[in-house]
Scaffold this active site. Structure first.
Site, mmCIF file in Angstrom:
data_model
loop_
_atom_site.group_PDB
_atom_site.id
_atom_site.type_symbol
_atom_site.label_atom_id
_atom_site.label_comp_id
_atom_site.label_asym_id
_atom_site.label_seq_id
_atom_site.Cartn_x
_atom_site.Cartn_y
_atom_site.Cartn_z
ATOM 1 C CE LYS A 1 -4.222 -2.031 1.704
ATOM 2 N NZ LYS A 1 -3.851 -3.439 1.962
HETATM 3 C C1 PLP Z 1 -4.582 -4.458 1.408
HETATM 4 C C2 PLP Z 1 -3.847 -5.731 1.249
HETATM 5 C C3 PLP Z 1 -4.306 -6.724 0.362
HETATM 6 C C4 PLP Z 1 -5.575 -6.570 -0.441
HETATM 7 O O1 PLP Z 1 -5.502 -5.530 -1.387
HETATM 8 P P1 PLP Z 1 -6.853 -4.943 -2.037
HETATM 9 O O2 PLP Z 1 -6.418 -3.805 -2.864
HETATM 10 O O3 PLP Z 1 -7.720 -4.535 -0.891
HETATM 11 O O4 PLP Z 1 -7.450 -6.057 -2.810
HETATM 12 C C5 PLP Z 1 -3.534 -7.855 0.227
HETATM 13 N N1 PLP Z 1 -2.404 -8.040 0.948
HETATM 14 C C6 PLP Z 1 -1.952 -7.130 1.813
HETATM 15 C C7 PLP Z 1 -0.711 -7.398 2.594
HETATM 16 C C8 PLP Z 1 -2.648 -5.937 1.989
HETATM 17 O O5 PLP Z 1 -2.200 -5.029 2.858
#
Ligand code: PLP
Length: 462
Positions: free
Chosen positions: A108
């Site tokens: 993220k």
């Molecule tokens: C947020 C997250 C996901 C999922 O991503 P989305 O965009 O919500 O589908 C998967 N793995 C990790 C480690 C995350 O932080």
């Protein structure tokens, strides 16, 4: 580029409106009016370093002068600890795209380092303030906080479901003591937190008064920033292996990350398939296999950032699936709000014939995958990445290289590693250092009115 709402009630918005507003005023999500086709340029772009390619990918969607975009991109990815920003690593019969070299060790950061800088840029231009309200099931919160901490003109309020994020993830948020950061532990689930955010945004009067901003993946700039690594990996691998296209396995929660892959493919990047991987919270997998989108209770798992039933970005896909019919999307979303189910089984051929294929991995399969990968290749997967790695197995092919997105560093989830291996092999100095730091956090009841008065008071606009 102009932006319009998935519910048809708004169109002609600028990039700035789309990013600063977050959600459309009719309750829909914002999308660019088209995905520009860049296929003719791919040959020229295949050797570009990450930052230069990111600029090319983003340019058609933004309205910054080129030097501003370059500066925003380079400042955003300077905080990554790998020169390639998102390096590709060969692991056995596939590739792992490591997206976790940013400040909070989760993918993220790719989006939120960029978004924080974009906010700062727009606010400085207009001499305004903004209040960010966000829900997190774990990784979003700390990445959003790292994206805006200490930035002037921005306050951030981050809600996490109390006791349901990993202790480490919680410390990554609550140890940030900057004055503009407010951590809130909500007595409920992640879906409760997300509903509170949506309610606040749908209160248009308050939304304007408090200048609310969104960092959840409903914000288009986040999706856009994630298109970059799909583009990067697809170009590098087709160049280096001679394959005509690649496929990605994507551990999925809110459908934001995989939707970025969908956009990359829509722009003409060589992507044959997107493998959507869910844990026991498998609403999306059920949808892609039956055409029925039916919410059930959220169950806590060892991959908590995917413990989501109502995937906020799914509406963007729905808009595309219905041929960009805002009226149809509004009706489907209204029916879903009433009945917790949406029936698109009459479109199942289109759904299954598309680029997305979906499957789930459960707890045992995830743990066994972590162990097998470590034993065979000495490579440690975090439990989210492992769900995708497991599901990828059935789509491996000699012609089309498989790229598994590594969405977090394994050291963020020591309990899962301990359980998978019988010992904890995952360490990271940044996380080890958190143990001794002071924390700050308040508890909040799970209702939108409480949140509204809290934010109103801190922002001085109650
Ligand atoms: C947020 C997250 C996901 C999922 O991503 P989305 O965009 O919500 O589908 C998967 N793995 C990790 C480690 C995350 O932080």
């Amino acid at each position: 580029m102009k932006y319009s709402s998935t519910r048809g009630g708004e169109r002609g918005l600028s990039f700035r409106d789309a990013v600063m507003g977050g959600l459309a005023r009719d309750g829909g999500l914002l999308l660019p009016e088209s995905f520009p086709d860049v296929s003719d340029q791919l040959r020229d772009w295949q050797d570009l370093p990450f930052n230069d390619l990111a600029v090319e990918v983003m340019r058609p969607y933004v309205d910054f002068p080129d030097e501003v975009l370059r500066d925003l991109v380079s400042r955003s990815y300077r905080s990554f600890r790998d020169e390639a920003v998102t390096p590709l690593v060969k692991v056995g019969d596939r590739y792992v795209l490591e997206l976790f070299h940013g400040p909070t060790l989760a993918f993220k950061d790719v989006a939120l380092q960029f978004l924080g800088n974009v906010f700062e840029h727009f606010l400085a231009e207009s001499d305004r303030e903004m209040n960010i309200v966000a829900a997190t099931s774990g990784d979003t919160g700390s990445a959003a906080i790292q994206g805006v901490r200490g930035k002037s003109g921005i306050r951030i309020f981050v809600m996490h479901p109390k006791g349901r994020t990993s202790p480490l993830q919680e410390r990554q948020m609550t140890t940030v003591l900057d004055e503009n950061v407010f951590n809130l532990a909500v007595e409920g689930t992640f879906d409760d937190c997300q509903a509170m955010v949506k309610a606040l945004f749908n209160d248009l009067e308050f939304r304007d008064r408090a200048a609310l901003g969104a960092v959840n993946s409903i914000n288009w700039a986040r999706v856009l920033a994630q298109v970059t690594y799909y583009a990067y990996a697809a170009l590098r691998l087709t160049r280096d292996t001679g394959a005509t296209a690649v496929q990605f396995a994507v551990p999925t929660g809110n459908f934001g990350d995989i939707f970025a892959g969908y956009v990359a493919r829509g722009m003409g990047f060589p992507i044959e398939r997107l493998v959507l991987a869910t844990n026991e919270n498998d609403i999306l997998t059920r949808f892609f296999n039956t055409g029925l989108y039916t919410a059930t209770e959220v169950v806590p798992t060892i991959s908590p950032s995917m413990d989501i039933q109502v995937a906020s970005n799914f509406e963007r896909y729905l808009y595309d699936l219905t041929g960009r019919d805002g009226q149809a999307v509004s009706e489907l979303m209204a029916a879903f709000a009433r009945t917790k189910t949406m029936d698109l089984s009459q479109r199942l051929d289109a759904i299954q014939g598309g680029v997305i294929q979906a499957a789930s991995g459960n707890r045992e399969q995830t743990l066994a995958t972590i162990k097998a990968c470590y034993d065979q290749h000495g490579y440690l997967l975090d439990p989210h990445t492992a769900v995708g790695y497991f599901v990828a197995d059935r789509y491996l092919s000699d012609e089309t290289p498989m790229v598994c997105l590594a969405t977090a560093h394994p050291a963020k989830f020591p309990h899962a590693i301990q359980e998978a291996l019988g010992r904890n092999e995952a360490h990271h100095p940044i996380l080890a250092a958190l143990a001794d730091l002071p924390t700050r956090c308040e508890t909040l009841a799970p209702d939108a009115a409480t949140l509204k008065s809290y934010v109103g008071e801190k922002a001085g606009c109650a």
